[in-house]
Scaffold this active site. Structure first.
Site, PDB file in Angstrom:
ATOM      1  N   HIS A 153      -2.597 -55.722   5.300  1.00  0.00           N
ATOM      2  CA  HIS A 153      -2.838 -54.497   6.511  1.00  0.00           C
ATOM      3  C   HIS A 153      -4.174 -53.961   6.153  1.00  0.00           C
ATOM      4  O   HIS A 153      -4.465 -52.744   6.698  1.00  0.00           O
ATOM      5  CB  HIS A 153      -1.668 -53.363   6.099  1.00  0.00           C
ATOM      6  CG  HIS A 153      -0.194 -54.076   6.488  1.00  0.00           C
ATOM      7  ND1 HIS A 153       0.900 -53.540   6.085  1.00  0.00           N
ATOM      8  CD2 HIS A 153       0.200 -54.990   7.233  1.00  0.00           C
ATOM      9  CE1 HIS A 153       1.655 -54.222   6.308  1.00  0.00           C
ATOM     10  NE2 HIS A 153       1.256 -55.126   7.414  1.00  0.00           N
TER      11      HIS A 153
ATOM     12  N   CYS B  30     -26.636 -47.406  13.936  1.00  0.00           N
ATOM     13  CA  CYS B  30     -26.971 -47.620  15.354  1.00  0.00           C
ATOM     14  C   CYS B  30     -26.034 -46.411  16.154  1.00  0.00           C
ATOM     15  O   CYS B  30     -26.241 -46.578  17.383  1.00  0.00           O
ATOM     16  CB  CYS B  30     -26.491 -48.912  15.790  1.00  0.00           C
ATOM     17  SG  CYS B  30     -24.606 -49.055  15.747  1.00  0.00           S
TER      18      CYS B  30
END
Length: 247
Positions: free
Chosen positions: A130, A162
């Protein structure tokens, strides 16, 4: 039902595990939330678990891909306060498994947990079905951020490189498990001669289905509550998992 031996005394369970591990050549451990609750991390389904607590939205909704997209700030509030547990430390089960790997006895850990405690204890070959809170990935440039970094942010975290949106590298409801991780876990289970299933109710699929790949001689289940696989096991240890691994 098979003739599974059932042990509820933790000391006896530890002795039994030690003997069986001693005889085995290739051991795999497949674990769930019960391994982490022994380190103080709340699970989902038990009486004190997240599913029994009151929130504005149900936890399974807040941990869905849809909620991440549509209620991103509330998703991260829940993620920071309920899913990241930086203060948690590995317990005896984590340390014993790492030790067995160093000795060449344990070939892999397959875990449903996202807390990274197996690696913190020293385990190297860990299949995280997971994902992990310790990897948080920019959806635009792929830069990876730590759980510590996430905890130092507020609101919706954005990439310092970014400006892209960050997403935890955890499998949310509505998302598929990573195929490469799933295949690696299945192959590890298929090639071991002893499988120890610990701290999992074996009701969450597709993860629980991995037990079906086991073709070895010795299936051991260590879980306080009964599981659907108990009848197929050789040994069932209905006791505290950290104490069962105290050998």
């Amino acid at each position: 039902m098979s003739g599974a031996k059932v042990v509820s005394d933790a000391h006896e369970a530890a002795q039994e595990l030690a003997e069986r591990v001693g005889r085995a050549k290739r051991v795999v451990f497949f674990g769930g939330a019960g391994v982490s609750t022994a380190s103080g991390i709340p699970d989902f389904r038990s009486e004190d678990g997240l599913y029994h607590q009151k929130f504005k939205y149900p936890p399974e909704e807040m941990l869905s891909h849809e909620f991440y997209l549509t209620h991103t700030e509330e998703f991260f509030d829940f993620y920071r306060t309920r899913m990241i547990a930086l203060g948690a430390k590995p317990n005896q089960a984590h340390y014993k498994l790492a030790e067995l790997e160093r000795e060449g006895k344990l070939t892999a850990v397959v875990t449903q947990n996202i807390d990274g405690l197996h690696q913190a204890a020293g385990s190297k070959r860990v299949y995280e079905l997971h994902g992990s809170v310790h990897r948080n990935v920019c959806q635009r440039c792929g830069h990876v951020y730590s759980a510590e970094w996430i905890m130092g942010t507020t609101g919706v975290p954005h990439c310092e490189e970014c400006g892209g949106r960050i997403k935890p590298d955890v499998v949310l409801y509505g998302e598929s498990l990573d195929e490469k991780t799933l295949i690696g876990a299945a192959e590890a289970i298929q090639s071991c001669d002893m499988l120890i299933v610990g701290g999992t109710s074996l009701v969450v699929y597709p993860a629980a289905g991995l037990v079906q790949y086991f073709q070895g001689d010795d299936l051991v289940i260590v879980n306080k509550q009964p599981t659907p696989q108990d009848g197929a096991a050789n040994l069932v240890c209905a006791c505290d998992i950290a104490k069962a691994f105290d050998f």
